[in-house]
Design an enzyme around this catalytic site. Structure first.
Site, short mmCIF file in Angstrom:
data_model
loop_
_atom_site.label_atom_id
_atom_site.label_comp_id
_atom_site.label_asym_id
_atom_site.label_seq_id
_atom_site.Cartn_x
_atom_site.Cartn_y
_atom_site.Cartn_z
N LYS A 78 -10.78 -3.08 19.51
CA LYS A 78 -9.70 -3.82 19.24
C LYS A 78 -9.71 -3.69 20.98
CE LYS A 78 -9.86 -4.01 15.08
NZ LYS A 78 -8.34 -4.04 13.83
N ASN A 109 0.74 -1.41 -0.01
CA ASN A 109 0.09 -0.29 0.13
C ASN A 109 1.25 1.63 -0.03
OD1 ASN A 109 0.88 0.41 2.88
ND2 ASN A 109 0.13 -0.79 3.41
N LYS A 134 7.95 -17.35 -11.01
CA LYS A 134 7.28 -16.24 -11.83
C LYS A 134 6.11 -16.70 -11.87
CE LYS A 134 8.13 -11.83 -14.56
NZ LYS A 134 8.43 -11.60 -15.46
N LYS A 161 -13.93 0.98 16.23
CA LYS A 161 -12.26 0.32 16.77
C LYS A 161 -11.15 0.63 17.48
CE LYS A 161 -7.51 -0.03 13.64
NZ LYS A 161 -7.03 0.77 12.84
N ASP A 170 -4.68 -6.38 5.46
CA ASP A 170 -5.52 -6.91 5.85
C ASP A 170 -5.60 -8.59 4.77
OD1 ASP A 170 -6.22 -4.72 7.63
OD2 ASP A 170 -7.27 -4.40 6.54
N PHE A 221 -3.57 3.43 14.79
CA PHE A 221 -3.49 3.75 14.25
C PHE A 221 -5.21 3.56 12.62
CE2 PHE A 221 -0.71 6.21 15.67
CZ PHE A 221 0.11 7.31 14.58
#
Length: 405
Positions: free
Chosen positions: A340, A209, A288, A336, A278, A322
Protein backbone atom coordinates in the site's frame (compact mmCIF):
# COMPACT_ATOMS: atom_id res chain seq x y z
CA UNK A 1 7.79 18.81 34.05
CA UNK A 2 8.42 22.23 35.56
CA UNK A 3 5.72 22.93 38.18
CA UNK A 4 3.62 19.92 37.17
CA UNK A 5 1.64 18.49 40.10
CA UNK A 6 2.35 14.80 40.59
CA UNK A 7 0.54 12.82 43.26
CA UNK A 8 2.60 9.75 44.17
CA UNK A 9 0.66 6.94 45.85
CA UNK A 10 2.96 4.46 47.57
CA UNK A 11 1.62 1.03 48.56
CA UNK A 12 3.26 -1.70 50.61
CA UNK A 13 6.13 -3.78 49.28
CA UNK A 14 9.90 -3.93 49.37
CA UNK A 15 9.96 -1.72 46.24
CA UNK A 16 8.93 1.23 48.42
CA UNK A 17 12.62 2.12 48.63
CA UNK A 18 12.53 2.81 44.88
CA UNK A 19 9.57 5.14 45.40
CA UNK A 20 11.81 7.27 47.61
CA UNK A 21 14.32 7.58 44.77
CA UNK A 22 11.47 8.28 42.36
CA UNK A 23 10.23 11.12 44.55
CA UNK A 24 13.68 12.70 44.60
CA UNK A 25 14.12 12.44 40.83
CA UNK A 26 10.68 13.90 40.09
CA UNK A 27 11.44 16.87 42.34
CA UNK A 28 14.84 17.33 40.69
CA UNK A 29 13.09 17.36 37.30
CA UNK A 30 11.03 20.36 38.43
CA UNK A 31 7.77 18.66 39.44
CA UNK A 32 5.75 19.42 42.56
CA UNK A 33 5.28 16.11 44.36
CA UNK A 34 2.86 15.14 47.10
CA UNK A 35 2.87 11.65 48.57
CA UNK A 36 0.16 9.39 49.99
CA UNK A 37 1.33 6.21 51.73
CA UNK A 38 -0.62 3.12 52.67
CA UNK A 39 -0.20 1.73 56.19
CA UNK A 40 1.76 -1.20 54.75
CA UNK A 41 4.13 1.14 52.89
CA UNK A 42 4.92 2.86 56.20
CA UNK A 43 6.26 -0.48 57.46
CA UNK A 44 9.08 -0.30 54.90
CA UNK A 45 9.97 3.42 54.78
CA UNK A 46 8.81 6.15 57.14
CA UNK A 47 6.65 9.07 56.00
CA UNK A 48 9.41 11.39 57.21
CA UNK A 49 11.66 10.17 54.37
CA UNK A 50 9.09 11.16 51.73
CA UNK A 51 8.38 14.44 53.49
CA UNK A 52 12.06 15.36 53.34
CA UNK A 53 12.38 14.36 49.67
CA UNK A 54 9.13 15.97 48.46
CA UNK A 55 9.25 18.99 50.80
CA UNK A 56 5.52 18.50 51.36
CA UNK A 57 3.28 16.88 53.94
CA UNK A 58 2.82 13.13 53.57
CA UNK A 59 -0.70 11.71 53.83
CA UNK A 60 -1.41 8.34 55.45
CA UNK A 61 -4.91 8.56 56.97
CA UNK A 62 -8.18 9.63 55.36
CA UNK A 63 -9.31 11.16 58.64
CA UNK A 64 -6.13 13.10 59.38
CA UNK A 65 -7.12 16.47 57.96
CA UNK A 66 -3.97 18.59 57.93
CA UNK A 67 -5.74 21.69 56.63
CA UNK A 68 -9.27 22.20 58.01
CA UNK A 69 -10.31 24.49 55.16
CA UNK A 70 -10.25 21.57 52.68
CA UNK A 71 -11.07 17.85 52.60
CA UNK A 72 -7.68 16.29 52.02
CA UNK A 73 -8.48 13.45 49.63
CA UNK A 74 -10.67 15.69 47.43
CA UNK A 75 -8.12 18.50 47.51
CA UNK A 76 -5.32 16.14 46.46
CA UNK A 77 -7.50 14.55 43.78
CA UNK A 78 -8.21 17.98 42.27
CA UNK A 79 -4.61 19.22 42.68
CA UNK A 80 -2.93 16.49 40.63
CA UNK A 81 -1.94 16.82 36.97
CA UNK A 82 -0.94 13.15 37.09
CA UNK A 83 -1.43 10.42 39.69
CA UNK A 84 1.27 7.76 39.89
CA UNK A 85 0.81 4.58 41.95
CA UNK A 86 4.30 3.19 42.51
CA UNK A 87 4.78 0.57 43.70
CA UNK A 88 1.29 -0.80 43.12
CA UNK A 89 0.48 -4.03 44.91
CA UNK A 90 -1.97 -6.69 43.74
CA UNK A 91 -4.16 -5.56 46.63
CA UNK A 92 -4.54 -1.93 45.53
CA UNK A 93 -5.00 -2.97 41.88
CA UNK A 94 -7.83 -5.27 42.97
CA UNK A 95 -9.46 -2.58 45.09
CA UNK A 96 -9.36 0.01 42.30
CA UNK A 97 -10.72 -2.42 39.72
CA UNK A 98 -13.72 -3.08 41.97
CA UNK A 99 -14.37 0.46 43.14
CA UNK A 100 -13.34 -0.13 46.75
CA UNK A 101 -12.36 3.01 48.66
CA UNK A 102 -11.29 2.04 52.19
CA UNK A 103 -8.14 4.11 52.76
CA UNK A 104 -6.55 7.41 51.79
CA UNK A 105 -5.08 6.14 48.51
CA UNK A 106 -8.14 4.38 47.11
CA UNK A 107 -10.49 7.16 48.23
CA UNK A 108 -8.35 9.76 46.47
CA UNK A 109 -7.98 7.68 43.32
CA UNK A 110 -11.73 7.26 42.97
CA UNK A 111 -12.16 11.02 43.38
CA UNK A 112 -9.57 12.19 40.86
CA UNK A 113 -10.20 13.05 37.22
CA UNK A 114 -6.46 13.28 36.47
CA UNK A 115 -4.68 10.59 34.44
CA UNK A 116 -3.71 7.63 36.64
CA UNK A 117 -0.61 5.52 36.04
CA UNK A 118 -0.08 2.20 37.77
CA UNK A 119 3.43 0.75 38.25
CA UNK A 120 2.96 -2.80 39.60
CA UNK A 121 5.53 -4.58 41.78
CA UNK A 122 4.92 -8.09 43.12
CA UNK A 123 5.91 -11.74 42.91
CA UNK A 124 5.96 -13.13 39.38
CA UNK A 125 3.22 -15.68 40.11
CA UNK A 126 1.02 -13.00 41.67
CA UNK A 127 1.49 -10.82 38.59
CA UNK A 128 0.43 -13.71 36.33
CA UNK A 129 -2.57 -14.75 38.44
CA UNK A 130 -5.83 -14.64 36.42
CA UNK A 131 -7.47 -12.34 38.98
CA UNK A 132 -4.63 -9.81 38.76
CA UNK A 133 -4.62 -10.00 34.96
CA UNK A 134 -8.39 -9.41 34.90
CA UNK A 135 -8.09 -6.45 37.29
CA UNK A 136 -5.34 -4.89 35.16
CA UNK A 137 -7.49 -5.28 32.05
CA UNK A 138 -10.43 -3.67 33.88
CA UNK A 139 -8.33 -0.67 34.91
CA UNK A 140 -6.89 -0.34 31.42
CA UNK A 141 -10.48 -0.20 30.19
CA UNK A 142 -11.11 2.66 32.63
CA UNK A 143 -8.25 4.56 31.00
CA UNK A 144 -5.51 3.81 33.53
CA UNK A 145 -2.05 3.45 32.03
CA UNK A 146 0.39 0.80 33.23
CA UNK A 147 4.15 1.05 33.63
CA UNK A 148 5.02 -2.60 33.19
CA UNK A 149 7.41 -4.19 35.69
CA UNK A 150 10.85 -5.47 34.76
CA UNK A 151 12.07 -9.05 34.73
CA UNK A 152 14.85 -10.00 37.13
CA UNK A 153 15.70 -11.19 40.62
CA UNK A 154 12.84 -10.50 43.03
CA UNK A 155 13.07 -9.94 46.78
CA UNK A 156 11.21 -13.22 47.36
CA UNK A 157 14.01 -15.11 45.64
CA UNK A 158 12.20 -15.80 42.37
CA UNK A 159 13.48 -14.63 39.00
CA UNK A 160 10.78 -13.26 36.69
CA UNK A 161 8.54 -10.34 35.84
CA UNK A 162 7.52 -8.28 38.84
CA UNK A 163 10.27 -5.77 39.65
CA UNK A 164 9.15 -2.15 39.83
CA UNK A 165 10.41 -0.22 36.80
CA UNK A 166 13.52 1.83 37.59
CA UNK A 167 12.86 5.40 38.81
CA UNK A 168 14.91 6.89 35.96
CA UNK A 169 12.69 5.15 33.38
CA UNK A 170 9.47 6.23 35.12
CA UNK A 171 10.68 9.84 35.22
CA UNK A 172 11.50 9.60 31.50
CA UNK A 173 8.00 8.28 30.75
CA UNK A 174 6.38 11.05 32.80
CA UNK A 175 8.51 13.70 31.09
CA UNK A 176 7.56 12.29 27.70
CA UNK A 177 3.88 12.31 28.70
CA UNK A 178 3.89 16.00 29.56
CA UNK A 179 5.77 16.80 26.36
CA UNK A 180 2.96 15.18 24.36
CA UNK A 181 0.43 17.46 26.05
CA UNK A 182 1.90 20.45 24.25
CA UNK A 183 0.90 21.43 20.71
CA UNK A 184 3.41 19.17 18.99
CA UNK A 185 1.01 18.61 16.06
CA UNK A 186 0.18 22.29 15.64
CA UNK A 187 0.09 23.15 11.93
CA UNK A 188 -0.80 19.58 10.92
CA UNK A 189 -4.14 18.61 9.39
CA UNK A 190 -5.02 14.97 10.06
CA UNK A 191 -7.71 13.08 8.17
CA UNK A 192 -8.96 10.08 10.17
CA UNK A 193 -11.39 7.39 9.07
CA UNK A 194 -13.24 5.48 11.79
CA UNK A 195 -15.69 2.64 12.26
CA UNK A 196 -17.35 0.25 9.82
CA UNK A 197 -19.02 0.86 6.50
CA UNK A 198 -22.52 -0.36 5.66
CA UNK A 199 -23.15 -2.04 2.31
CA UNK A 200 -26.84 -2.15 1.39
CA UNK A 201 -28.55 -5.35 0.25
CA UNK A 202 -32.06 -3.89 0.06
CA UNK A 203 -33.88 -0.95 1.71
CA UNK A 204 -33.91 -2.68 5.13
CA UNK A 205 -30.76 -4.85 5.19
CA UNK A 206 -27.07 -4.18 4.98
CA UNK A 207 -23.72 -5.88 5.58
CA UNK A 208 -21.26 -4.47 8.07
CA UNK A 209 -18.64 -5.57 10.63
CA UNK A 210 -17.96 -5.34 14.38
CA UNK A 211 -15.80 -2.19 14.33
CA UNK A 212 -17.08 0.34 16.87
CA UNK A 213 -15.08 3.35 15.67
CA UNK A 214 -13.71 3.90 19.19
CA UNK A 215 -10.08 3.76 18.05
CA UNK A 216 -10.59 6.34 15.32
CA UNK A 217 -12.55 8.64 17.63
CA UNK A 218 -9.79 8.35 20.26
CA UNK A 219 -7.22 9.31 17.61
CA UNK A 220 -9.31 12.34 16.65
CA UNK A 221 -9.72 13.43 20.27
CA UNK A 222 -6.02 13.09 21.12
CA UNK A 223 -4.88 14.73 17.87
CA UNK A 224 -6.92 17.83 18.69
CA UNK A 225 -5.34 17.93 22.16
CA UNK A 226 -1.92 17.90 20.46
CA UNK A 227 -2.84 20.92 18.37
CA UNK A 228 -3.82 19.32 15.06
CA UNK A 229 -6.75 20.24 12.84
CA UNK A 230 -8.78 17.04 12.39
CA UNK A 231 -11.19 15.83 9.71
CA UNK A 232 -13.06 12.71 10.88
CA UNK A 233 -14.79 10.55 8.24
CA UNK A 234 -17.10 7.98 9.80
CA UNK A 235 -20.45 6.20 9.69
CA UNK A 236 -20.67 5.94 13.48
CA UNK A 237 -23.72 7.50 15.16
CA UNK A 238 -23.30 6.08 18.67
CA UNK A 239 -20.18 8.03 19.69
CA UNK A 240 -19.88 11.73 20.50
CA UNK A 241 -17.81 13.62 17.95
CA UNK A 242 -14.78 15.10 19.74
CA UNK A 243 -14.78 18.85 20.23
CA UNK A 244 -13.25 20.97 17.44
CA UNK A 245 -13.28 18.08 14.95
CA UNK A 246 -14.70 18.50 11.42
CA UNK A 247 -17.05 15.54 10.97
CA UNK A 248 -17.90 14.04 7.56
CA UNK A 249 -20.78 11.53 7.73
CA UNK A 250 -20.68 8.56 5.37
CA UNK A 251 -22.41 5.20 5.03
CA UNK A 252 -20.79 2.93 2.45
CA UNK A 253 -17.25 2.15 1.33
CA UNK A 254 -17.90 4.21 -1.80
CA UNK A 255 -19.02 7.15 0.36
CA UNK A 256 -15.83 6.88 2.38
CA UNK A 257 -13.71 6.69 -0.77
CA UNK A 258 -15.29 9.87 -2.15
CA UNK A 259 -14.98 11.73 1.19
CA UNK A 260 -11.33 10.81 1.55
CA UNK A 261 -10.48 11.73 -2.03
CA UNK A 262 -12.31 15.05 -1.65
CA UNK A 263 -10.28 15.93 1.44
CA UNK A 264 -6.90 14.17 1.20
CA UNK A 265 -5.09 17.16 -0.31
CA UNK A 266 -5.98 19.21 2.78
CA UNK A 267 -4.22 16.69 5.03
CA UNK A 268 -0.56 16.32 5.94
CA UNK A 269 -1.36 13.03 7.73
CA UNK A 270 -4.01 10.41 6.95
CA UNK A 271 -4.87 7.67 9.44
CA UNK A 272 -7.06 4.93 7.96
CA UNK A 273 -8.39 3.28 11.11
CA UNK A 274 -11.80 2.45 9.61
CA UNK A 275 -12.77 -1.15 8.92
CA UNK A 276 -13.89 -0.66 5.33
CA UNK A 277 -15.86 -3.42 3.59
CA UNK A 278 -13.73 -5.28 1.04
CA UNK A 279 -16.82 -6.42 -0.89
CA UNK A 280 -20.35 -5.13 -1.52
CA UNK A 281 -23.42 -6.64 -3.20
CA UNK A 282 -23.14 -6.24 -6.96
CA UNK A 283 -26.83 -5.40 -7.19
CA UNK A 284 -28.94 -3.65 -4.55
CA UNK A 285 -32.63 -4.49 -4.56
CA UNK A 286 -35.02 -1.54 -4.66
CA UNK A 287 -37.54 -3.54 -2.68
CA UNK A 288 -37.21 -5.68 0.43
CA UNK A 289 -36.13 -9.21 -0.52
CA UNK A 290 -38.83 -11.68 0.46
CA UNK A 291 -38.28 -15.14 1.86
CA UNK A 292 -38.38 -17.90 -0.71
CA UNK A 293 -37.79 -21.64 -0.71
CA UNK A 294 -34.12 -22.61 -0.97
CA UNK A 295 -30.96 -20.61 -0.48
CA UNK A 296 -30.32 -16.97 -1.29
CA UNK A 297 -27.24 -16.26 -3.40
CA UNK A 298 -25.80 -12.73 -3.48
CA UNK A 299 -23.01 -11.87 -5.90
CA UNK A 300 -20.35 -9.53 -4.48
CA UNK A 301 -17.91 -7.16 -6.12
CA UNK A 302 -14.74 -5.55 -4.76
CA UNK A 303 -14.90 -2.11 -3.22
CA UNK A 304 -12.19 0.45 -3.94
CA UNK A 305 -9.03 0.07 -1.87
CA UNK A 306 -8.71 3.53 -0.34
CA UNK A 307 -5.30 2.99 1.27
CA UNK A 308 -3.88 1.58 -1.97
CA UNK A 309 -5.21 4.52 -3.99
CA UNK A 310 -3.73 7.02 -1.52
CA UNK A 311 -0.38 5.24 -1.65
CA UNK A 312 -0.23 5.80 -5.43
CA UNK A 313 -0.62 9.57 -5.14
CA UNK A 314 2.48 11.61 -5.97
CA UNK A 315 1.42 14.14 -3.34
CA UNK A 316 0.42 11.56 -0.76
CA UNK A 317 0.56 12.72 2.86
CA UNK A 318 2.08 10.68 5.70
CA UNK A 319 -0.02 7.55 5.43
CA UNK A 320 -1.02 5.24 8.30
CA UNK A 321 -3.06 2.09 7.78
CA UNK A 322 -4.62 -0.34 10.25
CA UNK A 323 -4.61 -4.13 10.04
CA UNK A 324 -6.98 -6.16 12.22
CA UNK A 325 -5.76 -9.75 11.89
CA UNK A 326 -6.38 -13.17 13.41
CA UNK A 327 -3.11 -14.87 12.36
CA UNK A 328 0.36 -14.19 10.87
CA UNK A 329 0.33 -10.62 12.16
CA UNK A 330 3.94 -9.82 11.24
CA UNK A 331 3.69 -11.29 7.76
CA UNK A 332 0.46 -9.53 6.84
CA UNK A 333 1.45 -6.19 8.39
CA UNK A 334 4.83 -5.95 6.63
CA UNK A 335 3.18 -7.03 3.36
CA UNK A 336 0.45 -4.41 3.70
CA UNK A 337 3.00 -1.70 4.48
CA UNK A 338 4.87 -2.45 1.24
CA UNK A 339 1.89 -3.11 -1.05
CA UNK A 340 0.00 0.00 0.00
CA UNK A 341 3.08 2.26 0.08
CA UNK A 342 2.15 3.32 3.61
CA UNK A 343 4.47 4.95 6.12
CA UNK A 344 3.12 2.99 9.09
CA UNK A 345 0.80 0.06 9.73
CA UNK A 346 -0.90 -0.34 13.11
CA UNK A 347 -1.70 -4.04 13.50
CA UNK A 348 -3.43 -6.06 16.17
CA UNK A 349 -4.57 -9.61 16.77
CA UNK A 350 -8.31 -9.20 17.34
CA UNK A 351 -8.50 -12.66 18.94
CA UNK A 352 -6.44 -11.46 21.94
CA UNK A 353 -8.29 -10.46 25.10
CA UNK A 354 -8.32 -6.66 25.30
CA UNK A 355 -7.39 -6.15 21.63
CA UNK A 356 -10.56 -6.89 19.70
CA UNK A 357 -13.38 -4.80 18.30
CA UNK A 358 -15.89 -2.90 20.44
CA UNK A 359 -13.78 -2.81 23.65
CA UNK A 360 -12.17 0.17 25.34
CA UNK A 361 -8.61 -1.20 25.25
CA UNK A 362 -6.18 -2.25 22.54
CA UNK A 363 -2.87 -4.07 22.09
CA UNK A 364 -1.16 -2.95 18.88
CA UNK A 365 2.18 -3.21 17.12
CA UNK A 366 3.50 -0.42 14.90
CA UNK A 367 5.27 -1.41 11.66
CA UNK A 368 7.20 1.43 10.07
CA UNK A 369 8.67 2.16 6.66
CA UNK A 370 12.20 2.36 8.12
CA UNK A 371 11.76 -1.32 9.09
CA UNK A 372 11.29 -0.53 12.77
CA UNK A 373 8.71 -2.46 14.76
CA UNK A 374 7.30 -1.19 18.08
CA UNK A 375 5.03 -3.27 20.31
CA UNK A 376 2.68 -1.45 22.67
CA UNK A 377 1.25 -3.09 25.81
CA UNK A 378 -2.41 -3.29 26.77
CA UNK A 379 -3.60 0.33 26.90
CA UNK A 380 -6.85 2.22 26.77
CA UNK A 381 -7.71 3.28 23.24
CA UNK A 382 -6.97 6.90 24.11
CA UNK A 383 -3.54 5.97 25.45
CA UNK A 384 -2.95 3.84 22.34
CA UNK A 385 -3.95 6.84 20.22
CA UNK A 386 -1.44 9.04 22.05
CA UNK A 387 1.37 6.56 21.41
CA UNK A 388 0.49 6.27 17.71
CA UNK A 389 0.36 10.05 17.27
CA UNK A 390 3.62 10.51 19.16
CA UNK A 391 5.28 7.96 16.88
CA UNK A 392 3.94 9.78 13.81
CA UNK A 393 5.31 13.05 15.19
CA UNK A 394 8.73 11.46 15.73
CA UNK A 395 8.80 10.03 12.21
CA UNK A 396 7.82 13.38 10.68
CA UNK A 397 10.44 15.16 12.79
CA UNK A 398 13.08 12.63 11.77
CA UNK A 399 12.03 13.04 8.13
CA UNK A 400 12.60 16.78 8.38
CA UNK A 401 16.01 16.14 9.89
CA UNK A 402 16.91 13.71 7.13
CA UNK A 403 15.69 16.11 4.44
CA UNK A 404 17.82 18.91 5.87
CA UNK A 405 20.95 16.82 6.39
Amino acid sequence: MLNKNILLCVTGGIAVYKAAALTSKLVQAGAKVKVIMSKSACQFVTPLTFQALSRNDVYTDTFDEKHPEVIAHIDLADWADLVLVAPATANVIGKLANGIADDMITTTLLATTAPVWIAPAMNVHMYNHPAVIKNIETLAGFGYQFVEPNEGYLACGYVGKGRLEEPEKIVSLVTNYFQTQTNILSGQTILITAGPTKEMIDPVRYLTNRSSGKMGYALAEEAVKMGAKVILVSSVDSLTTPKDVQFVKITSAEDMYQAVMDNYQKASIIIKSAAVADYRPKEISNQKLKKKDGNLIIEFERTKDILLELGKKEDKPFLVGFAAETEKIDEYAWSKLERKNADMIVANDVTKAGAGFEGDTNIVTLYKKNHEKKELPLLSKNQTAKEILLEIYRDLKEGVKNANS
